[in-house]
Scaffold this motif. Structure first.
Motif, PDB file in Angstrom:
ATOM      1  N   HIS A 122       0.919  -1.325  -0.158  1.00 46.31           N
ATOM      2  CA  HIS A 122       0.158   0.180   0.111  1.00 46.31           C
ATOM      3  C   HIS A 122       0.824   1.331   0.145  1.00 46.31           C
ATOM      4  O   HIS A 122       2.063   1.174  -0.037  1.00 46.31           O
ATOM      5  N   VAL A 175      -4.405   4.771  -4.110  1.00 43.67           N
ATOM      6  CA  VAL A 175      -5.165   6.098  -3.746  1.00 43.67           C
ATOM      7  C   VAL A 175      -5.348   6.691  -4.947  1.00 43.67           C
ATOM      8  O   VAL A 175      -6.605   7.053  -5.155  1.00 43.67           O
ATOM      9  N   GLY A 279      -5.591  17.165  -0.991  1.00 41.19           N
ATOM     10  CA  GLY A 279      -6.668  17.309  -1.333  1.00 41.19           C
ATOM     11  C   GLY A 279      -7.767  17.302   0.072  1.00 41.19           C
ATOM     12  O   GLY A 279      -8.423  18.235   0.359  1.00 41.19           O
ATOM     13  N   THR A 280      -7.626  16.482   0.820  1.00 42.27           N
ATOM     14  CA  THR A 280      -8.234  16.160   2.045  1.00 42.27           C
ATOM     15  C   THR A 280      -7.698  17.207   2.951  1.00 42.27           C
ATOM     16  O   THR A 280      -8.656  17.837   3.792  1.00 42.27           O
ATOM     17  N   MET A 283      -9.743  20.590   2.035  1.00 43.38           N
ATOM     18  CA  MET A 283     -10.982  20.428   2.455  1.00 43.38           C
ATOM     19  C   MET A 283     -11.022  20.792   3.995  1.00 43.38           C
ATOM     20  O   MET A 283     -12.130  21.646   4.288  1.00 43.38           O
ATOM     21  N   ASP A 365      -5.177   4.595   6.473  1.00 42.15           N
ATOM     22  CA  ASP A 365      -6.123   5.817   6.024  1.00 42.15           C
ATOM     23  C   ASP A 365      -5.779   6.954   6.891  1.00 42.15           C
ATOM     24  O   ASP A 365      -5.423   6.831   8.011  1.00 42.15           O
ATOM     25  N   ILE A 366      -5.825   7.925   5.945  1.00 41.21           N
ATOM     26  CA  ILE A 366      -5.799   9.396   6.801  1.00 41.21           C
ATOM     27  C   ILE A 366      -7.289  10.166   6.357  1.00 41.21           C
ATOM     28  O   ILE A 366      -7.615  10.478   5.251  1.00 41.21           O
ATOM     29  N   PHE A 367      -8.166  10.314   7.511  1.00 46.91           N
ATOM     30  CA  PHE A 367      -9.550  10.792   7.373  1.00 46.91           C
ATOM     31  C   PHE A 367      -9.287  12.354   7.421  1.00 46.91           C
ATOM     32  O   PHE A 367      -8.386  12.796   8.085  1.00 46.91           O
ATOM     33  N   PRO A 368     -10.556  13.197   6.978  1.00 48.02           N
ATOM     34  CA  PRO A 368     -10.551  14.302   7.452  1.00 48.02           C
ATOM     35  C   PRO A 368     -10.514  14.560   8.947  1.00 48.02           C
ATOM     36  O   PRO A 368      -9.738  15.622   9.258  1.00 48.02           O
ATOM     37  N   ASP A 369     -11.026  13.596   9.638  1.00 43.23           N
ATOM     38  CA  ASP A 369     -10.962  13.968  11.076  1.00 43.23           C
ATOM     39  C   ASP A 369      -9.463  13.767  11.724  1.00 43.23           C
ATOM     40  O   ASP A 369      -9.148  14.770  12.603  1.00 43.23           O
TER      41      ASP A 369
END
Lengths: 400, 203
Positions: A122, A175, A279-280, A283, A365-369
């Motif tokens: 990954h 991704v 991008g994240t 946002m 994973d890297i989330f907006p949170d």
């Protein structure tokens, strides 16, 4: 400005790259497939078989051989390209330096992936961040469109007479590489006109002017001066990358630079990030701005050469900068991007605080949170009177 | 509809952004369906993103895929945590995977099942959300002659979400599948889509 009514295609990042290579139509491609780059090589081999390109496609038995064949081809006088990922990049290691020191303007797509072990296919940036001192120009892309755009621009950068260095461009494995996203393409004629004909310097196949490539230099030779010349070419690449981007903007309507700032002008806290996570982050900046938080961000596009001055100028007024690295440098003060940014800001007065964040290793994973959590930490530090510890902060790390 | 056991979730989603999470088993075509919806969105001049969560690529293993459709360019690059729509290609996953994890209270859950939504709720003890069912595997066997439920699920999804008109889906199959498959396969898929569009059941 170019039109924006070109057809939009739904493609994977790898398809976008193979289409760029198709339009570049290099003389020679030598490549070995590896996840997650495989699709690029597979599609290109199909294009060769279908007669869509005139390239000579050289199949090899390993990445070490792929890069060696690339060097032979480029030294022979051919416009040459390849692509790899992760372990394949690692296997090329010793010959990557050779390509750079021979000043061969090769272009390589590297689809970012973690390095073993444990075995992991990954995304992270350990592969190419580890290759930052090989002497190659490095451009990191954000999305499908940039994978295509950077591939084309890399040809011009590498072949510029002010540079003549091999150039690699990257995008995030899976991704971007395996995801479907939008792409607007130029025509093949436009691309051909943009890159122009290939100009080889001292090609080995010019039998009227025989040259030796890669001889033993010896203790009293010119190795030291040669390395300084490489570094000067790297310095000159800064201007070339920007000039090529500006010219490409006129053609495509898409503007790129050495770095990609967002809402930084009055920012008090900011994040520096590489690749698709930009991008994240953008946002998240919008979300925080709507709440009145003076947040900003900047994406690293050129990592080698690293535009220290441009970063210092972009970030000097920021109170606290968080640098997000998707690779670590074991035993160093932080990840590779952190080390560059901290050094770049050392001469600023007042000097922003720069804090290291590590995220996304092995495709975590890297989330907006998670990015909001990072900004929240920067906010706390900005409010505090004490300077914060510069220990690593980890995003989306599981508890022990 | 939400009962005590389902926490109220307020999820901030930008206007004009639809997030779909697909749950299937390797071999059921969930990834292909996720990508098909992205391409249909392109046909609607919308922005799109589709990607699988790469894991063990074994036939039969639970897999997850994602589709985003938006009026604005999509910036986020992460898995979908709060899907407005959940598509379940294999009902057996309802017992082993928390398919509605993170979904807001009003999320649509479309399940491949012979049961009606009411029967499905009773059988699996499901609470909250808005359930729809479609016998996608049976429709696939009867139309495509293979137990691959992905295109019927897209037909049902088209009906319940209104993301795109059914004519666009049919045209897409005719053009896109027409390039790759013989006419018999294309017509089979069109039948699958139109039948599931008609037969999907709500509550």
């Amino acid at each position: 400005m170019a039109t924006t009514d070109r057809d939009i295609l739904a493609v994977t990042g790898n398809e976008a790259t193979a289409e760029a290579m198709c339009q570049i139509d290099p003389d020679v491609v030598c490549a070995y497939p590896i996840t997650p780059q495989t699709e690029v090589v597979q599609l290109y081999a199909q294009m060769v078989a279908d007669g869509r390109v005139a390239s000579e496609f050289v199949t090899v038995e390993s990445e070490h051989s792929a890069m060696s064949a690339v060097i032979g081809s480029a030294a022979g006088g051919a416009r040459t390209m390849t692509a790899t990922s992760s372990q394949g990049f690692a296997l090329m290691w010793e010959v990557l330096f050779v390509a750079a020191s021979y000043r061969l303007p090769v272009v390589m797509t590297t689809v970012n992936r973690a390095l073993s072990g444990p075995i992991n296919i990954h995304c992270d940036h350990s592969d190419t961040m580890g290759g930052r001192d090989t002497g190659w120009v490095q451009l990191y892309g954000e999305n499908h469109q940039e994978a295509y755009d950077n591939c084309i621009q890399s040809v011009r950068i590498a072949e510029s007479m002010d540079v003549r260095l091999p150039t690699m461009h990257m995008y995030d494995g899976y991704v971007i590489s395996g995801a479907i996203g939008p792409l607007q393409m130029l025509t093949k004629d436009e691309v051909q006109q943009f890159i122009g004909p290939y100009r080889s310097i001292n090609p080995m196949l010019d039998t009227k002017k025989p040259v030796t490539v890669g001889p033993f230099d010896g203790l009293h030779g010119w190795y030291f001066e040669h390395k300084v010349a490489q570094n000067r070419a790297m310095d000159r690449a800064l201007q070339v990358i920007q000039d090529v981007a500006d010219e490409y903007a006129e053609l495509s309507g898409r503007q790129y630079g050495l770095l990609d700032p967002y809402r930084l002008e009055d920012a008090e806290i900011a994040i520096v990030v590489v690749g698709s996570t930009a991008g994240t982050t953008r946002m998240t900046v919008d979300k925080l701005r709507a709440r009145g938080v003076k947040a900003g961000m900047v994406r690293v596009r050129a990592f080698r050469p690293f535009p220290h001055e441009a970063f210092a100028q972009a970030l000097q007024h920021v109170k606290v900068v968080g640098v997000m690295d998707r690779a670590d440098s074991f035993g160093a003060m932080g990840g590779p991007v952190f080390l560059e940014i901290r050094a770049a800001l050392y001469d600023c007065d007042p000097r922003p605080q720069v804090l290291p964040f590590i995220y996304g290793l092995g495709g975590r994973d890297i989330f907006p949170d998670n990015i909001e959590q990072a900004f929240a930490q920067l906010e706390d530090v900005a409010k505090s009177k004490k300077r914060a510890s510069s220990e690593r902060r980890y995003l989306n790390l599981r508890a022990d | 509809m939400a009962t005590k056991s389902v926490a109220k979730k307020q999820v901030e989603t930008p206007d004009g952004l639809t997030e779909i999470r697909w749950h299937g088993r390797g071999g059921q075509g969930a990834v292909t369906a996720a990508k098909m919806v992205a391409e249909l969105a392109l046909g609607q001049h919308k922005y799109f993103q589709a990607f699988p969560e790469y894991g063990p690529e074994r036939s039969g293993a639970p897999i997850v895929a994602f589709t985003r459709v938006s009026d604005e360019p999509i910036q986020v690059y992460a898995g979908i945590e709060h899907p407005q729509i959940v598509v379940v290609l294999d009902p057996s996953l309802l017992s082993i995977v928390d398919v509605t994890k993170g979904a807001p209270d009003d999320a649509i859950v479309l399940v491949n099942s012979e049961m009606s939504p009411t029967e499905l709720r009773k059988h699996y003890g499901l609470e909250g959300f808005r359930y729809y069912t479609i016998a996608a595997t049976r429709i696939a066997v009867e139309t495509i002659r293979r137990p691959i439920p992905n295109t019927p699920m897209v037909g049902a999804l088209t009906r319940i979400t209104g993301l795109f008109p059914i004519e666009n889906v049919v045209n897409f199959l005719r053009e896109d599948f027409g390039k790759k498959f013989p006419p018999k396969v294309v017509e089979g898929n069109i039948n699958a889509i139109t039948r599931s569009y008609e037969e999907v059941q709500g509550e």
